[in-house]
Every structure is written in C-alpha cells, then in structure tokens.
Motif scaffolding. Sequence first.
Motif, PDB file in Angstrom:
ATOM      1  N   LEU A  20      46.210  39.847  35.615  1.00 42.32           N
ATOM      2  CA  LEU A  20      45.708  39.517  36.889  1.00 42.32           C
ATOM      3  C   LEU A  20      46.936  38.732  37.658  1.00 42.32           C
ATOM      4  O   LEU A  20      46.947  38.706  38.513  1.00 42.32           O
ATOM      5  N   GLU A  21      47.860  37.837  37.317  1.00 43.34           N
ATOM      6  CA  GLU A  21      48.894  37.507  37.833  1.00 43.34           C
ATOM      7  C   GLU A  21      49.842  38.392  38.079  1.00 43.34           C
ATOM      8  O   GLU A  21      50.481  38.457  39.490  1.00 43.34           O
ATOM      9  N   SER A  22      49.902  39.454  37.574  1.00 40.88           N
ATOM     10  CA  SER A  22      50.722  40.454  38.045  1.00 40.88           C
ATOM     11  C   SER A  22      50.139  40.801  39.058  1.00 40.88           C
ATOM     12  O   SER A  22      51.389  40.989  40.497  1.00 40.88           O
ATOM     13  N   ALA A  23      49.281  41.668  39.159  1.00 42.93           N
ATOM     14  CA  ALA A  23      48.350  42.087  40.262  1.00 42.93           C
ATOM     15  C   ALA A  23      48.301  40.949  41.844  1.00 42.93           C
ATOM     16  O   ALA A  23      48.401  41.317  42.472  1.00 42.93           O
ATOM     17  N   ALA A  24      48.196  39.866  41.542  1.00 40.06           N
ATOM     18  CA  ALA A  24      48.114  39.230  42.700  1.00 40.06           C
ATOM     19  C   ALA A  24      49.225  38.386  43.122  1.00 40.06           C
ATOM     20  O   ALA A  24      49.579  38.549  44.383  1.00 40.06           O
ATOM     21  N   ALA A  25      50.702  39.062  42.334  1.00 36.36           N
ATOM     22  CA  ALA A  25      51.830  38.854  43.302  1.00 36.36           C
ATOM     23  C   ALA A  25      52.524  39.957  43.644  1.00 36.36           C
ATOM     24  O   ALA A  25      52.705  40.031  44.876  1.00 36.36           O
ATOM     25  N   TRP A  26      51.527  41.032  42.828  1.00 35.75           N
ATOM     26  CA  TRP A  26      51.620  42.060  43.998  1.00 35.75           C
ATOM     27  C   TRP A  26      50.897  42.859  45.506  1.00 35.75           C
ATOM     28  O   TRP A  26      51.576  43.460  46.052  1.00 35.75           O
ATOM     29  N   CYS A  27      50.039  42.167  45.252  1.00 32.98           N
ATOM     30  CA  CYS A  27      49.358  41.927  46.517  1.00 32.98           C
ATOM     31  C   CYS A  27      49.868  40.880  47.503  1.00 32.98           C
ATOM     32  O   CYS A  27      50.046  41.055  48.873  1.00 32.98           O
ATOM     33  N   HIS A  28      50.094  39.652  46.934  1.00 30.56           N
ATOM     34  CA  HIS A  28      51.072  38.392  48.112  1.00 30.56           C
ATOM     35  C   HIS A  28      52.448  38.970  48.516  1.00 30.56           C
ATOM     36  O   HIS A  28      52.282  38.865  50.140  1.00 30.56           O
ATOM     37  N   ASP A  29      52.685  39.604  47.972  1.00 30.32           N
ATOM     38  CA  ASP A  29      53.869  40.456  48.124  1.00 30.32           C
ATOM     39  C   ASP A  29      53.817  41.194  49.179  1.00 30.32           C
ATOM     40  O   ASP A  29      55.130  41.366  50.598  1.00 30.32           O
ATOM     41  N   ARG A  30      52.414  42.413  49.019  1.00 27.52           N
ATOM     42  CA  ARG A  30      52.519  42.814  50.117  1.00 27.52           C
ATOM     43  C   ARG A  30      51.173  42.493  51.377  1.00 27.52           C
ATOM     44  O   ARG A  30      51.767  43.526  52.254  1.00 27.52           O
ATOM     45  N   GLY A  31      51.773  41.361  51.019  1.00 30.19           N
ATOM     46  CA  GLY A  31      50.138  40.958  52.836  1.00 30.19           C
ATOM     47  C   GLY A  31      48.624  41.045  52.528  1.00 30.19           C
ATOM     48  O   GLY A  31      48.434  40.406  53.459  1.00 30.19           O
ATOM     49  N   SER A  35      43.056  39.600  49.091  1.00 33.29           N
ATOM     50  CA  SER A  35      42.982  40.368  47.398  1.00 33.29           C
ATOM     51  C   SER A  35      44.240  39.187  46.639  1.00 33.29           C
ATOM     52  O   SER A  35      43.605  39.227  45.320  1.00 33.29           O
ATOM     53  N   ALA A  36      44.942  38.713  46.893  1.00 36.13           N
ATOM     54  CA  ALA A  36      45.924  38.269  45.673  1.00 36.13           C
ATOM     55  C   ALA A  36      45.222  36.325  45.879  1.00 36.13           C
ATOM     56  O   ALA A  36      44.342  36.513  44.289  1.00 36.13           O
ATOM     57  N   GLY A  37      44.701  36.220  46.792  1.00 37.07           N
ATOM     58  CA  GLY A  37      43.949  35.102  46.310  1.00 37.07           C
ATOM     59  C   GLY A  37      43.026  34.633  45.324  1.00 37.07           C
ATOM     60  O   GLY A  37      42.474  34.074  44.485  1.00 37.07           O
ATOM     61  N   GLU A  38      41.039  36.327  45.438  1.00 35.49           N
ATOM     62  CA  GLU A  38      40.844  36.721  44.396  1.00 35.49           C
ATOM     63  C   GLU A  38      41.391  36.782  42.802  1.00 35.49           C
ATOM     64  O   GLU A  38      40.701  36.302  42.334  1.00 35.49           O
ATOM     65  N   LEU A  39      42.457  37.690  42.832  1.00 39.15           N
ATOM     66  CA  LEU A  39      42.981  38.161  41.814  1.00 39.15           C
ATOM     67  C   LEU A  39      43.329  36.417  41.326  1.00 39.15           C
ATOM     68  O   LEU A  39      42.868  36.158  40.228  1.00 39.15           O
ATOM     69  N   GLU A  40      43.798  35.884  42.241  1.00 37.92           N
ATOM     70  CA  GLU A  40      44.636  34.309  41.562  1.00 37.92           C
ATOM     71  C   GLU A  40      42.656  33.674  41.101  1.00 37.92           C
ATOM     72  O   GLU A  40      43.374  32.427  40.721  1.00 37.92           O
ATOM     73  N   SER A  41      42.281  33.523  41.727  1.00 40.57           N
ATOM     74  CA  SER A  41      40.825  32.848  40.742  1.00 40.57           C
ATOM     75  C   SER A  41      40.325  33.425  39.952  1.00 40.57           C
ATOM     76  O   SER A  41      39.893  32.717  39.355  1.00 40.57           O
ATOM     77  N   TRP A  42      40.338  35.151  39.980  1.00 40.34           N
ATOM     78  CA  TRP A  42      39.922  35.175  38.224  1.00 40.34           C
ATOM     79  C   TRP A  42      41.085  34.793  37.533  1.00 40.34           C
ATOM     80  O   TRP A  42      40.634  34.703  36.064  1.00 40.34           O
ATOM     81  N   THR A  43      41.883  34.688  37.547  1.00 40.37           N
ATOM     82  CA  THR A  43      42.977  34.405  36.833  1.00 40.37           C
ATOM     83  C   THR A  43      42.514  32.593  36.521  1.00 40.37           C
ATOM     84  O   THR A  43      42.986  32.508  35.272  1.00 40.37           O
TER      85      THR A  43
END
Length: 111
Positions: A20-31, A35-43
């Motif tokens: 989840l952390e990696s996926a959130a960072a990946w989404c964040h890096d790509r704008g 999605s990054a916020g949703e993954l971070e809340s799941w984290t």
Amino acid sequence: MYEHTVDETHGAFAQMHLFLESAAAWCHDRGALDSAGELESWTIRLEELIEDARLLPESLTIESARRSQNERPQQAASQPPVTASTATPKSVGPAAGPRTGAPAAPTVRRR
C-alpha cells in the motif's frame, strides 16, 4: 497462522502495508493524488488493524483467565461432595491393624 500474519518483517500484514505504501508513492509520483490519498487512508486503517491484531494474544489470555476463574466455582458446585462411599480408599500399612485373610502366625509347641 497468527505468527505468519502479524510478523513485522515477513508477515501478510507487513507485506500488505509495504504494498500500500509503495502503491501510494507510485500514484503520488505520477500525479494521481486521489488514488494516492485513498491508498494512504487504507495504509492507516491497516496500521490500526495491525495494532489490534498484536494485542489479540493478550486479550485472549485475559479472557481465558476470566473464563477459568468463572468455571472453577461452577465446576466445584456441580461435583458431588466426597463421602465415605465415594472417597478413594487409602492403603493400609502393616502397623495399621490386622489384615484379613493373612496367614496365622505359626505356633511354637514347648515340651
């Protein structure tokens, strides 16, 4: 199974947290901030679950101790009282008295 799930390094929770952390960072890096916020809340929710899961053995121990304490008086109340007819007989040693069925001591005749 529990240990495999909550192990801090290789457990399923740890692996999911890393994902989840990696996926959130990946989404964040790509704008993809939504999605990054949703993954971070799941984290964050997963971290709460991990914390609760780590407390589980302690909770089970406390609950088991309470049940054990509550069951002892109930078990004692449900068992019949020990009486002479239900008591386990104790072995009788030679000094405790005459034995039944023991051979008679030989008698010595004097002339």
